[in-house]
Design an enzyme around this catalytic site. Structure first.
Site, PDB file in Angstrom:
ATOM      1  N   CYS A  63      37.614  40.185  45.490  1.00 15.77           N
ATOM      2  CA  CYS A  63      38.020  40.662  43.985  1.00 15.77           C
ATOM      3  C   CYS A  63      36.570  41.080  43.400  1.00 15.77           C
ATOM      4  O   CYS A  63      35.601  40.479  42.970  1.00 15.77           O
ATOM      5  CB  CYS A  63      38.440  39.097  43.383  1.00 15.77           C
ATOM      6  N   CYS A  66      35.855  39.253  40.245  1.00 15.76           N
ATOM      7  CA  CYS A  66      35.178  37.710  40.602  1.00 15.76           C
ATOM      8  C   CYS A  66      33.771  37.699  41.037  1.00 15.76           C
ATOM      9  O   CYS A  66      32.850  36.895  40.610  1.00 15.76           O
ATOM     10  CB  CYS A  66      35.803  37.224  41.838  1.00 15.76           C
TER      11      CYS A  66
END
Length: 142
Positions: A63, A66
């Site tokens: 991600c 993230c």
């Protein structure tokens, strides 16, 4: 095995466990240490229990947002050493934690105080916005 964290004051390396009573401090000089810990399904409840705010980061290695928010969380943990604990949960390795909280997008931040969920934020935020969200959420509870 507890993570090793250098003291921001004296540089001594300290072991900082994911679960402990109180908050971590340097064994040499007593300076509060940043508290960033990984949690699994089996350690999650113990990791978020205790006094004070705990920010849980539900993330995955693939991600992009993230990965962008990770250094912001580490910076926040350093700035608020002794006040804020950051717990990271890899949702690919621990899907039951994200399912438990109905997480549909990552990164998702869950804010706990005294073991109780008090806030949720989905999506990466820059440091000032994340700090403002934490302060407003914790302040609303007080």
């Amino acid at each position: 095995m507890p993570a090793t964290t250098p003291c921001p004051s004296c540089g001594k390396k300290n072991r900082v466990p994911a679960v402990a009573s109180g908050t971590p401090a340097c064994g040499a000089c007593g300076t509060p240490l940043p508290w960033v810990a990984d949690a699994s399904t089996s350690t999650f409840d113990a990791a978020v229990a205790g006094k004070g705010p705990v920010l849980v980061d539900l993330w995955a290695p693939w991600c992009g947002p993230c990965r962008m928010v990770a250094p912001v969380l580490e910076q926040l943990a350093a700035e608020r050493a002794g006040e804020l604990k950051v717990v990271k949960v890899n949702v690919d390795e621990e899907p039951s934690v994200s399912a438990r909280f109905g997480v549909q997008g990552i990164p998702t931040m869950l804010l706990f105080a005294d073991g109780e969920l008090i806030g949720r934020q989905t999506g990466a935020l820059p440091a000032p916005a994340l700090t403002q969200w934490i302060d407003a959420t914790v302040g609303a509870r007080a």
